[in-house]
Design a protein around this motif. Structure first.
Motif, PDB file in Angstrom:
ATOM      1  N   ASP A  65     -71.510   3.628   8.233  1.00  0.00           N
ATOM      2  CA  ASP A  65     -70.815   3.380   7.397  1.00  0.00           C
ATOM      3  C   ASP A  65     -71.570   4.154   6.046  1.00  0.00           C
ATOM      4  OD1 ASP A  65     -70.605   0.915   5.468  1.00  0.00           O
ATOM      5  OD2 ASP A  65     -71.298  -0.548   6.804  1.00  0.00           O
ATOM      6  N   VAL A  66     -70.723   4.013   5.011  1.00  0.00           N
ATOM      7  CA  VAL A  66     -71.273   4.371   3.612  1.00  0.00           C
ATOM      8  C   VAL A  66     -72.228   3.422   3.660  1.00  0.00           C
ATOM      9  CG1 VAL A  66     -69.131   5.649   3.530  1.00  0.00           C
ATOM     10  CG2 VAL A  66     -69.216   3.959   2.094  1.00  0.00           C
ATOM     11  N   ASP A  67     -72.166   1.612   3.156  1.00  0.00           N
ATOM     12  CA  ASP A  67     -73.185   0.758   2.792  1.00  0.00           C
ATOM     13  C   ASP A  67     -74.143   1.307   3.654  1.00  0.00           C
ATOM     14  OD1 ASP A  67     -71.493  -0.260   0.733  1.00  0.00           O
ATOM     15  OD2 ASP A  67     -70.262  -1.388   2.575  1.00  0.00           O
ATOM     16  N   LYS A  68     -74.043   1.832   4.573  1.00  0.00           N
ATOM     17  CA  LYS A  68     -76.302   1.752   4.941  1.00  0.00           C
ATOM     18  C   LYS A  68     -76.524   3.211   4.759  1.00  0.00           C
ATOM     19  CE  LYS A  68     -75.526  -1.107   8.995  1.00  0.00           C
ATOM     20  NZ  LYS A  68     -74.669  -1.462  10.274  1.00  0.00           N
ATOM     21  N   ILE A  69     -75.712   4.135   3.830  1.00  0.00           N
ATOM     22  CA  ILE A  69     -75.583   5.120   3.758  1.00  0.00           C
ATOM     23  C   ILE A  69     -77.388   5.864   2.439  1.00  0.00           C
ATOM     24  CG2 ILE A  69     -75.927   8.061   3.341  1.00  0.00           C
ATOM     25  CD1 ILE A  69     -73.292   7.511   5.377  1.00  0.00           C
ATOM     26  N   LYS A  70     -78.694   6.016   2.448  1.00  0.00           N
ATOM     27  CA  LYS A  70     -79.147   5.959   2.105  1.00  0.00           C
ATOM     28  C   LYS A  70     -78.850   7.082   0.194  1.00  0.00           C
ATOM     29  CE  LYS A  70     -82.170   3.472   4.234  1.00  0.00           C
ATOM     30  NZ  LYS A  70     -83.982   4.284   5.383  1.00  0.00           N
ATOM     31  N   ASP A  71     -79.346   7.205  -0.924  1.00  0.00           N
ATOM     32  CA  ASP A  71     -80.048   8.104  -1.717  1.00  0.00           C
ATOM     33  C   ASP A  71     -80.808   9.254  -1.785  1.00  0.00           C
ATOM     34  OD1 ASP A  71     -77.542   7.068  -2.525  1.00  0.00           O
ATOM     35  OD2 ASP A  71     -77.665   6.856  -4.082  1.00  0.00           O
ATOM     36  N   ILE A  72     -80.214  10.368  -1.346  1.00  0.00           N
ATOM     37  CA  ILE A  72     -81.090  11.291  -1.651  1.00  0.00           C
ATOM     38  C   ILE A  72     -82.275  10.943  -3.094  1.00  0.00           C
ATOM     39  CG2 ILE A  72     -81.944  13.667  -2.103  1.00  0.00           C
ATOM     40  CD1 ILE A  72     -80.351  14.891  -0.951  1.00  0.00           C
ATOM     41  N   SER A  73     -83.640  11.128  -2.665  1.00  0.00           N
ATOM     42  CA  SER A  73     -84.543  11.153  -4.281  1.00  0.00           C
ATOM     43  C   SER A  73     -84.720  11.925  -5.166  1.00  0.00           C
ATOM     44  CB  SER A  73     -85.804  10.154  -3.805  1.00  0.00           C
ATOM     45  OG  SER A  73     -86.055   9.496  -2.698  1.00  0.00           O
ATOM     46  N   GLY A  74     -84.923  12.601  -4.842  1.00  0.00           N
ATOM     47  CA  GLY A  74     -85.310  13.697  -5.129  1.00  0.00           C
ATOM     48  C   GLY A  74     -85.571  15.350  -4.937  1.00  0.00           C
ATOM     49  N   ILE A  75     -85.251  16.732  -5.540  1.00  0.00           N
ATOM     50  CA  ILE A  75     -85.232  17.622  -4.950  1.00  0.00           C
ATOM     51  C   ILE A  75     -87.168  18.620  -5.363  1.00  0.00           C
ATOM     52  CG2 ILE A  75     -85.085  20.228  -5.641  1.00  0.00           C
ATOM     53  CD1 ILE A  75     -82.525  19.093  -6.302  1.00  0.00           C
TER      54      ILE A  75
END
Length: 748
Positions: A65-75
């Motif tokens: 579920d895409v709503d439960k996928i978090k974003d990468i914070s940074g590199i």
């Protein structure tokens, strides 16, 4: 609107956690920058604690579920770690050779079994000498005899190993640890790294290089110092001193504070080979090979990780050693088939080494007396830099080589294993107390067993291969290990005329004892070298002159150097010549040259006798003249005419299933998919003779093979990439295993 992208990320890079993958969304602001292998920061767990992880795959398809996928914070900027490089190497293996990313990761980051560290303890007094003498007087007064003995030892020497202290004082280690807790003793702990090799570093520089060697080293050093990294092909005749060139190159790399990996075919990884590296670089060496104990392998790996070893020597898998500042990768005997993996991903160490070197800014040196046709082709095309050694090092000369036509021997009535000329030469060497190497490209007592009445060949019930007769009275399958009692009665026609045919090492050994009474023979093949160190013990025995003849399969022709060997006999040069494989001529020429190269490596001249039923074949005539160029010219004409590598590329698809009909049906469906996918193509991928694999049944699994051919690597990679997801998910291929192999070393 830009399409969403998702990254599969490993949070814990420990080898046991490689299959624990988490998916994160790649923010639009990072989509151009996030790449496979990169180190990133991500929110993790219920509390969204920020953690570091490694990207192993980027995809447009979310796993849940895409709503439960978090974003990468940074590199994590500027952090091209060893782990990052190895993940990129794994992605290369998946892309080029076909496998799951998990299989590729476990190849480049093999799961390490937890091995208990071996520790050394040393003891010293935690007090002044005067205080120690006072304490000794107290122990003697109280009749603490063991403690008094220990104290006397430590008063006489400042520090001593705990093992020695326990032995001399007869005080148990647990009691000594109590004295440490009381503050009387200091106990210093250090890791004791396990190694099967125990050599000391020689003082002084190595031998002086000759002009050709010096020219090769100078060109490498000039390029390396200007950070002009290249792939070199070091083409030098047998005995030309390629190892000394490697050592000089390694010295330059270490001087620049860089590390190196030296790959040697497993079969050549002997004490004799490793000693020369140890004598030059001492404890800076770490060795990795399959016959080391788990503890020895684990310790070697850890020394590389900790930066305590900056030269790794090993077989194919040592290519993935965690060397942090890699400057050079060397592949000795680069033509050897052992550099091609036979399990998925079926990578070739040569191409993989060049890719890993490109990530590290490292150079690659490929060395061989008989380079692979592919490498020589690329050197001639200018993609590799060619370094050439045309003369043997020192005073040694190339041996004289002669072919004996076994057809004429047969017409003369000679039914022996040995031609008349080879028998005379063996007698002559025995009288002179010189040594002999006899090479046979197979093992066992005889090639196959069949019925002379009806022609039935005794085959393994689990594999589509003939069984091999051994002197123990059993028939063995060298593929799955099945064995059964040898019977002279045919299971089909019941005739009592079942007999063994062909030539094996045990049969040659028996013939030697019969024809040369008193001869001392060492037989070396897979059957006699199963125990750890058996291979090395045999070679040491031969080096000490305790045997007249070293008899064996191809493991005896790889890199060994014995000055007293003046005769090499090659008993059946044709055995590898007429196989159903486009590389058979190349493989035969390489084996003949490598075997011939064992003769005359000292000051005594050497002779080579090649026994063959096809002495006119160009692979054999070129070996007679020590002429790689002569062989290459004719072999390339053949490859060019039939469009085989390096003139084109092959992608092999091996279809395996427990049911014969389902395997055939799956192969037929794949063939149709390939044809339909390129109906509009002007230059389509060619499909060669789809059908049963060379071994159509192995371990009760039926096998079909499709060979796809095209000049473009990218076209074959693209076709494979399009096929893989369909073959993995389509219900028509359920229960069918499909493996890819790129430019195979052996026809499947």
């Amino acid at each position: 609107m830009e399409e969403a992208r998702y990254a599969d990320i490993i949070i814990d890079i420990s080898h046991e956690a490689l299959d624990k993958v988490f998916q994160y969304r790649v923010p639009l602001s990072l989509q151009e920058r996030v790449k496979t292998g990169m180190k990133v920061r991500v929110p993790f767990g219920a509390g969204n604690r920020e953690k570091e992880g490694y990207v192993i795959r980027i995809t447009k398809e979310p796993s849940y579920d895409v709503d439960k996928i978090k974003d990468i914070s940074g590199i994590e900027e500027g952090t091209l770690t060893v782990e990052s490089q190895l993940i990129q190497v794994a992605a290369f293996l998946k892309r080029r050779y076909g496998s799951s990313m998990l299989q590729a990761l476990k190849t480049v980051m093999p799961v390490k079994k937890r091995v208990r560290r071996k520790e050394n303890f040393s003891l010293s007094l935690n007090m002044t000498h005067k205080e120690g003498e006072a304490l000794l007087a107290q122990y003697e007064k109280k009749h603490y005899a063991a403690r008094a003995r220990l104290l006397r030892c430590l008063l006489s020497c400042q520090e001593m190993p705990a093992e020695k202290a326990v032995k001399e004082s007869r005080l148990p280690l647990k009691e000594i640890k109590k004295l440490e807790a009381q503050g009387i003793l200091n106990m210093r702990r250090s890791v004791a790294y396990r190694t099967p090799f125990h050599f000391s570093k020689k003082q002084g520089d190595g031998p002086l290089l000759n002009e050709e060697q010096r020219r090769a080293v100078e060109q490498f050093c000039k390029d390396f110092s200007h950070q002009n990294v290249k792939t070199y092909l070091l083409y030098g005749v047998t005995g030309s001193g390629k190892t000394e060139v490697y050592l000089a190159m390694l010295e330059e790399v270490l001087r620049e504070k860089r590390g190196a990996i030296v790959l040697i075919p497993e079969i050549s990884l002997t004490f004799q080979t490793v000693r020369r590296f140890y004598e030059r670089f001492g404890d800076r060496i770490a060795v990795l090979h399959s016959r080391m104990s788990q503890g020895e392998r684990s310790d070697a790996w850890e020394r590389v990780e900790q930066g305590e070893a900056d030269v790794v020597i090993g077989a194919r898998s040592a290519l993935f050693a965690p060397m942090k500042n890699l400057g050079l990768i060397i592949l000795d005997e680069e033509h050897d088939g052992a550099y091609k993996s036979d399990s998925s991903p079926k990578y070739h160490a040569r191409e993989t080494a060049i890719y890993r070197a490109s990530l590290s800014g490292a150079s690659v040196v490929l060395g061989s007396a008989t380079p692979s046709v592919e490498s020589f082709y690329l050197a001639r095309a200018g993609e590799y830099t060619l370094l050439t050694l045309t003369k043997r090092a020192g005073k040694a000369m190339l041996p004289s080589v002669k072919a004996v036509d076994l057809r004429q021997e047969f017409m003369r009535g000679n039914r022996s294993v040995f031609s008349g000329e080879l028998r005379e030469k063996i007698e002559e060497r025995l009288q002179k107390k010189e040594q002999i190497v006899l090479f046979l490209n197979r093992r066992g007592f005889a090639g196959f067993v069949s019925c002379r009445s009806c022609g039935t060949v005794m085959k393994c019930p689990h594999c589509d291969v003939s069984m091999t007769y051994h002197k123990d009275g059993k028939l063995h399958c060298h593929y799955c290990g099945y064995e059964t009692i040898y019977s002279r009665q045919c299971p089909v026609c019941k005739s009592p005329h079942v007999a063994a045919f062909g030539l094996g090492t045990e049969k040659v050994e028996a013939a030697l004892y019969k024809e040369f009474p008193g001869i001392r023979v060492l037989r070396m093949d897979m059957d006699t070298t199963r125990k750890k160190n058996a291979h090395q013990e045999m070679l040491d025995t031969f080096a000490r002159g305790e045997a007249d003849v070293l008899l064996g399969t191809q493991m005896i022709v790889k890199g060994h150097d014995y000055p007293n060997v003046t005769l090499v006999g090659i008993l059946a040069a044709d055995l590898s010549l007429h196989s159903r494989d486009f590389r058979s001529g190349e493989r035969t020429f390489q084996l003949l040259c490598q075997a011939a190269g064992r003769a005359g490596r000292g000051e005594k001249p050497g002779e080579v006798i090649i026994q063959s039923y096809s002495p006119e074949h160009y692979a054999i005539t070129a070996a007679l003249h020590h002429s790689y160029e002569e062989f290459y010219r004719q072999e390339l004409a053949y490859r060019s005419m039939l469009r085989y590598p390096p003139c084109a590329h092959l992608l092999v698809m091996l279809v395996q299933c427990g049911t014969e009909s389902e395997a055939a049906l799956a192969a037929e469906r794949i063939q149709k998919m390939v044809l339909q996918s390129q109906e509009e193509e002007a230059c389509p991928v060619q499909i060669l003779n789809p059908g049963q694999a060379l071994i159509s049944k192995l371990k009760d699994v039926y096998r079909q093979a499709l060979y796809l051919k095209h000049e473009s690597v990218e076209r074959l990679e693209g076709l494979k990439s399009r096929l893989e997801p369909v073959l993995e998910t389509h219900p028509l291929f359920a229960g069918v295993q499909i493996q890819f192999d790129f430019d195979p070393m052996n026809m499947i």
